[in-house]
Motif scaffolding. Sequence first.
Motif, short mmCIF file in Angstrom:
data_model
loop_
_atom_site.label_atom_id
_atom_site.label_comp_id
_atom_site.label_asym_id
_atom_site.label_seq_id
_atom_site.Cartn_x
_atom_site.Cartn_y
_atom_site.Cartn_z
N TRP A 160 1.06 43.90 -12.96
CA TRP A 160 -0.39 43.82 -13.10
C TRP A 160 -1.07 44.32 -11.84
O TRP A 160 -0.57 44.09 -10.74
N VAL A 161 -2.21 44.99 -12.00
CA VAL A 161 -3.05 45.40 -10.88
C VAL A 161 -4.42 44.77 -11.08
O VAL A 161 -4.84 44.51 -12.22
N GLU A 162 -5.11 44.53 -9.96
CA GLU A 162 -6.46 43.99 -10.02
C GLU A 162 -7.38 44.92 -9.25
O GLU A 162 -7.01 45.43 -8.19
N PHE A 163 -8.57 45.16 -9.79
CA PHE A 163 -9.53 46.04 -9.16
C PHE A 163 -10.92 45.71 -9.70
O PHE A 163 -11.05 45.06 -10.74
N GLU A 164 -11.93 46.16 -8.98
CA GLU A 164 -13.30 45.92 -9.40
C GLU A 164 -13.93 47.22 -9.87
O GLU A 164 -13.63 48.29 -9.34
N THR A 165 -14.76 47.12 -10.90
CA THR A 165 -15.55 48.24 -11.37
C THR A 165 -17.00 47.79 -11.47
O THR A 165 -17.30 46.60 -11.37
N SER A 166 -17.88 48.74 -11.68
CA SER A 166 -19.25 48.41 -12.01
C SER A 166 -19.52 48.95 -13.41
O SER A 166 -18.84 49.87 -13.88
N ALA A 167 -20.48 48.34 -14.09
CA ALA A 167 -20.80 48.77 -15.45
C ALA A 167 -22.30 48.63 -15.68
O ALA A 167 -22.97 47.80 -15.05
N GLU A 168 -22.79 49.44 -16.59
CA GLU A 168 -24.18 49.34 -17.00
C GLU A 168 -24.24 49.60 -18.51
O GLU A 168 -23.67 50.58 -19.00
N ALA A 169 -24.92 48.70 -19.23
CA ALA A 169 -25.02 48.82 -20.68
C ALA A 169 -26.48 48.83 -21.10
O ALA A 169 -27.30 48.10 -20.53
N ARG A 170 -26.78 49.66 -22.10
CA ARG A 170 -28.16 49.71 -22.58
C ARG A 170 -28.17 49.94 -24.09
O ARG A 170 -27.27 50.59 -24.64
N PRO A 171 -29.20 49.42 -24.75
CA PRO A 171 -29.31 49.58 -26.20
C PRO A 171 -29.79 50.97 -26.58
O PRO A 171 -30.49 51.63 -25.82
N LEU A 172 -29.41 51.39 -27.78
CA LEU A 172 -29.85 52.66 -28.37
C LEU A 172 -30.19 52.41 -29.84
O LEU A 172 -29.82 51.36 -30.39
N VAL B 43 -18.70 52.66 -17.35
CA VAL B 43 -17.87 51.87 -16.43
C VAL B 43 -17.45 52.81 -15.31
O VAL B 43 -16.96 53.91 -15.57
N PHE B 44 -17.66 52.37 -14.06
CA PHE B 44 -17.37 53.22 -12.91
C PHE B 44 -16.29 52.57 -12.05
O PHE B 44 -16.50 51.47 -11.52
N ALA B 45 -15.15 53.24 -11.93
CA ALA B 45 -14.07 52.80 -11.05
C ALA B 45 -14.00 53.77 -9.88
O ALA B 45 -14.75 54.76 -9.83
N GLU B 46 -13.12 53.49 -8.96
CA GLU B 46 -13.00 54.35 -7.78
C GLU B 46 -12.56 55.76 -8.15
O GLU B 46 -13.04 56.74 -7.60
N ASP B 47 -11.62 55.88 -9.11
CA ASP B 47 -11.04 57.19 -9.42
C ASP B 47 -11.19 57.61 -10.88
O ASP B 47 -10.54 58.55 -11.32
N TRP B 48 -12.01 56.91 -11.66
CA TRP B 48 -12.26 57.30 -13.04
C TRP B 48 -13.58 56.71 -13.53
O TRP B 48 -14.14 55.82 -12.91
N GLU B 49 -14.04 57.25 -14.65
CA GLU B 49 -15.27 56.76 -15.29
C GLU B 49 -14.99 56.66 -16.79
O GLU B 49 -14.29 57.49 -17.36
N GLY B 50 -15.54 55.62 -17.41
CA GLY B 50 -15.37 55.45 -18.84
C GLY B 50 -16.70 55.16 -19.51
O GLY B 50 -17.69 54.85 -18.85
N MET B 51 -16.71 55.29 -20.84
CA MET B 51 -17.91 54.94 -21.60
C MET B 51 -17.50 54.35 -22.95
O MET B 51 -16.46 54.70 -23.50
N THR B 52 -18.32 53.44 -23.40
CA THR B 52 -18.10 52.81 -24.69
C THR B 52 -19.36 52.98 -25.52
O THR B 52 -20.47 52.77 -25.02
N LEU B 53 -19.19 53.34 -26.77
CA LEU B 53 -20.28 53.35 -27.74
C LEU B 53 -19.94 52.30 -28.79
O LEU B 53 -18.84 52.29 -29.34
N ARG B 54 -20.89 51.40 -29.02
CA ARG B 54 -20.75 50.38 -30.06
C ARG B 54 -21.90 50.58 -31.04
O ARG B 54 -23.05 50.72 -30.61
N GLN B 55 -21.58 50.59 -32.33
CA GLN B 55 -22.64 50.78 -33.32
C GLN B 55 -22.43 49.80 -34.48
O GLN B 55 -21.32 49.65 -35.00
N TYR B 56 -23.53 49.15 -34.86
CA TYR B 56 -23.53 48.19 -35.95
C TYR B 56 -23.76 48.90 -37.27
O TYR B 56 -24.66 49.73 -37.39
#
Length: 148
Positions: free
Chosen positions: A30-42, A52-65
């Motif tokens: 297991w590894v442990e690390f911190e990221t930052s995230a920002e979520a907003r409605p659409l 989601v922002f990590a030191e060496d990568w960036e991710g995004m999630t889309l959730r739709q109802y």
Amino acid sequence: MSANDFDFLHGRWRVANRKIADIAGRGTDWVEFETSAEARPLLGGAAIIDSVFAEDWEGMTLRQYDPAADVWRIWWASTRAPGKLDPPLEGRFTDGHGVFLGDDEVGGHAVKVRFDWTVGEEPLWQQQFSYDGGETWEQNWVMRFTRA
């Protein structure tokens, strides 16, 4: 269940991650690390997007109802797999706990994927994989969210 189920996630977050270092290889370290995230409605609140922002990568999630099916669908993409949008997971919330399931391929193996969301002042997200059709589950990532 409603289009407001993910309202708890709106805003900026510090995220404590605990993750299997080599998920694709089914590692045990297991590894442990911190990221930052920002979520907003659409879409009037019927969707939510986060980064989601990590030191060496960036991710995004889309959730739709989807009100007709009464489910949420969740898609993930990251700079670790350029041009790839993971297949969606589907699920819903019951009493502040969300369970979302889907199928994917990891490390060349078919896998069932499960996301568990626990709502609260410090939300908790957990990911599990099943390599046996959902009979057993292996947790491989945990994220604890704290307001930034």
